[in-house]
Motif scaffolding. Structure first.
Motif, mmCIF file in Angstrom:
data_model
loop_
_atom_site.group_PDB
_atom_site.id
_atom_site.type_symbol
_atom_site.label_atom_id
_atom_site.label_comp_id
_atom_site.label_asym_id
_atom_site.label_seq_id
_atom_site.Cartn_x
_atom_site.Cartn_y
_atom_site.Cartn_z
ATOM 1 N N LEU A 27 2.188 -1.249 10.863
ATOM 2 C CA LEU A 27 3.204 -0.199 10.781
ATOM 3 C C LEU A 27 2.768 0.902 9.821
ATOM 4 O O LEU A 27 2.879 2.094 10.123
ATOM 5 C CB LEU A 27 4.520 -0.826 10.306
ATOM 6 C CG LEU A 27 5.737 0.082 10.246
ATOM 7 C CD1 LEU A 27 6.090 0.587 11.638
ATOM 8 C CD2 LEU A 27 6.934 -0.690 9.677
ATOM 9 N N ASN A 28 2.241 0.500 8.684
ATOM 10 C CA ASN A 28 1.911 1.479 7.656
ATOM 11 C C ASN A 28 0.615 2.220 7.935
ATOM 12 O O ASN A 28 0.429 3.342 7.473
ATOM 13 C CB ASN A 28 1.839 0.791 6.285
ATOM 14 C CG ASN A 28 3.212 0.290 5.890
ATOM 15 O OD1 ASN A 28 4.209 0.949 6.178
ATOM 16 N ND2 ASN A 28 3.288 -0.888 5.289
ATOM 17 N N ARG A 29 -0.265 1.592 8.702
ATOM 18 C CA ARG A 29 -1.551 2.228 8.952
ATOM 19 C C ARG A 29 -1.388 3.401 9.919
ATOM 20 O O ARG A 29 -2.030 4.441 9.768
ATOM 21 C CB ARG A 29 -2.531 1.185 9.516
ATOM 22 C CG ARG A 29 -3.937 1.655 9.429
ATOM 23 C CD ARG A 29 -4.928 0.519 9.504
ATOM 24 N NE ARG A 29 -6.241 1.141 9.583
ATOM 25 C CZ ARG A 29 -6.798 1.562 10.698
ATOM 26 N NH1 ARG A 29 -6.193 1.373 11.841
ATOM 27 N NH2 ARG A 29 -7.965 2.158 10.674
ATOM 28 N N GLY A 30 -0.536 3.213 10.941
ATOM 29 C CA GLY A 30 -0.223 4.346 11.812
ATOM 30 C C GLY A 30 -1.170 4.569 12.971
ATOM 31 O O GLY A 30 -1.046 5.558 13.681
ATOM 32 N N PHE A 31 -2.100 3.651 13.215
ATOM 33 C CA PHE A 31 -2.958 3.762 14.408
ATOM 34 C C PHE A 31 -2.504 2.681 15.380
ATOM 35 O O PHE A 31 -2.843 1.515 15.231
ATOM 36 C CB PHE A 31 -4.434 3.576 14.032
ATOM 37 C CG PHE A 31 -4.976 4.704 13.205
ATOM 38 C CD1 PHE A 31 -5.387 5.881 13.817
ATOM 39 C CD2 PHE A 31 -5.045 4.603 11.826
ATOM 40 C CE1 PHE A 31 -5.871 6.936 13.062
ATOM 41 C CE2 PHE A 31 -5.523 5.656 11.060
ATOM 42 C CZ PHE A 31 -5.936 6.826 11.674
ATOM 43 N N TYR A 32 -1.725 3.079 16.384
ATOM 44 C CA TYR A 32 -1.012 2.082 17.183
ATOM 45 C C TYR A 32 -1.719 1.665 18.474
ATOM 46 O O TYR A 32 -1.271 0.730 19.131
ATOM 47 C CB TYR A 32 0.401 2.596 17.504
ATOM 48 C CG TYR A 32 1.221 2.864 16.252
ATOM 49 C CD1 TYR A 32 1.174 1.984 15.172
ATOM 50 C CD2 TYR A 32 2.024 3.987 16.148
ATOM 51 C CE1 TYR A 32 1.911 2.219 14.023
ATOM 52 C CE2 TYR A 32 2.767 4.232 15.000
ATOM 53 C CZ TYR A 32 2.693 3.339 13.934
ATOM 54 O OH TYR A 32 3.418 3.581 12.807
#
Ligand SMILES: Cc1ncc(COP(=O)(O)O)c(C=O)c1O
Length: 363
Positions: A27-32
């Motif tokens: 979630l925090n990394r943002g590369f989905y």
């Protein structure tokens, strides 16, 4: 107290802290999409399967279809498939415009019988699709020889056999490509749909990689008619965690299977074979019994869960009307008599012993 056939909640409970941490990282990394977690899992799973290439896809059915599409088999060509398999194996062949040719399995192992496969080969045969049903490895020496002799592709449906070993290796020797499903109930299960293609052929891996993403390897450049079958980044992160425990879980399955094999003694219950040339992943422990309805009622009365894999053979399904006329007595007998007992990492020795005692008292 009831013993469920399988509780997914209980199965995933030991990994709760790690799975939650992975979700927060995701979630925090943002590369989905198709990012580090997919690449990491692909590399780990390839190593686990003793093969150089793994391509993560959306599910096991897509893995099979993408393999056959990437092999560019001629439309309408025949693919030899065991008649007693999960419906998806046969559906995958039809979905890509090929012709499934159903053959009777070995009545002892329930797996594709190489002799029957050879008899079914015609001038139109392009591939053999072997299914490692219930966690058992097929006879890859014989199937590989057959594929080479007739210049056919050998494809494996390994949706049920993560961690099985053929002559001490997790590879299926001679197979051009292997399809995996990580459906939550599988030996390596995600928390949603997921799948993978494993292969020794770089060009095939590249073709599957493109086709899982609209046929594109370079952004906005489409070289193949692909589809959207990307492995979820979050599920890949979950799978990397669970893969670390797979060997231990498979060992536990083997211990429980050995306990059943040595403990169950009842003429009305036919046990599955204990393998010698390979180590079974024991996805399912499937017994046979002449009167399945009676055994089902008995187990229900004793609070013991069970399942049936599978009650209706593919060639008798309404959706496969063109195959309904076939007479496949071995396959039909298997589907009429099989019953799966609980076997998974959450089953205690005590519960296994209770199942054994209850079965031994069945009259
Ligand atoms: C033998 C076999 N083949 C193919 C599949 C299809 O996998 P999925 O449900 O991930 O598409 C399954 C899954 O149930 C299976 O058991």
């Amino acid at each position: 107290m009831d013993i469920p056939f399988l509780s997914l909640k209980a199965l995933n409970k030991p990994y709760t802290a790690e799975l939650e941490k992975a979700f927060h990282h995701f979630l925090n990394r943002g590369f989905y999409m198709l990012s580090d977690s997919v690449r990491q899992f692909e590399s780990e799973f390839a190593a686990f399967c003793s093969a150089p290439f793994c391509v993560g896809v959306a599910n096991g059915l897509d893995a099979l279809e993408l393999i056959m599409q990437s092999m560019e088999l001629e439309k309408g060509a025949e693919v030899i498939v065991p008649a007693n398999t999960y419906y998806a194996s046969i559906l995958s062949v039809l979905n890509v415009g090929l012709t499934p040719v159903l053959v009777e399995p070995d009545p002892h192992t329930f797996l594709l019988d190489p002799a029957n496969a050879e008899k079914a080969i015609t001038g139109k045969t392009a591939a053999i699709l072997a299914v490692n049903l219930y966690g058992k490895m097929c006879d890859y020496d014989a199937l590989g020889t057959l594929a080479r002799k007739y210049n056919l592709k050998l494809i494996t449906d390994a949706a049920q056999s993560h961690g099985a070993r053929y002559k001490c290796s997790t590879d299926c020797p001679g197979a051009d490509a292997i399809a995996y499903s990580f459906y939550p109930t599988k030996n390596l299960g995600a928390l949603s749909d997921a799948g993978a293609v494993v292969t020794h052929h770089e060009a095939l891996a590249q073709a599957v990689r493109a086709r899982r993403n609209y046929g594109s390897e370079v952004r906005y450049q489409f070289d193949h008619l692909g589809k959207n079958s990307r492995l979820s980044e979050l599920q890949a992160a979950f799978l990397s965690i669970k893969l670390r425990y797979l060997d231990a879980e498979t060992e536990r399955r083997r211990e429980l299977a050995a306990r059943y094999l040595s403990g169950i003694r009842n003429e009305q219950i036919i046990l599955p074979p204990a393998e010698t040339t390979h180590e079974d992943a024991w996805h399912l422990f499937v017994v046979r019994t002449p009167d399945r309805e009676k055994l089902k009622a008995y187990l229900q009365g004793h609070g013991i869960g069970f399942d049936v894999h599978y009650p209706v053979p593919p060639h008798r399904q309404k959706a496969l009307a063109a195959f309904n006329h076939l007479s496949l007595p071995v396959t039909e007998e298997i589907h009429r008599t099989v019953l799966s007992l609980p076997l998974n990492g959450t089953l205690s020795d005590r519960d296994a012993d209770r199942i054994i005692t209850t079965l031994n008292q069945y009259a």
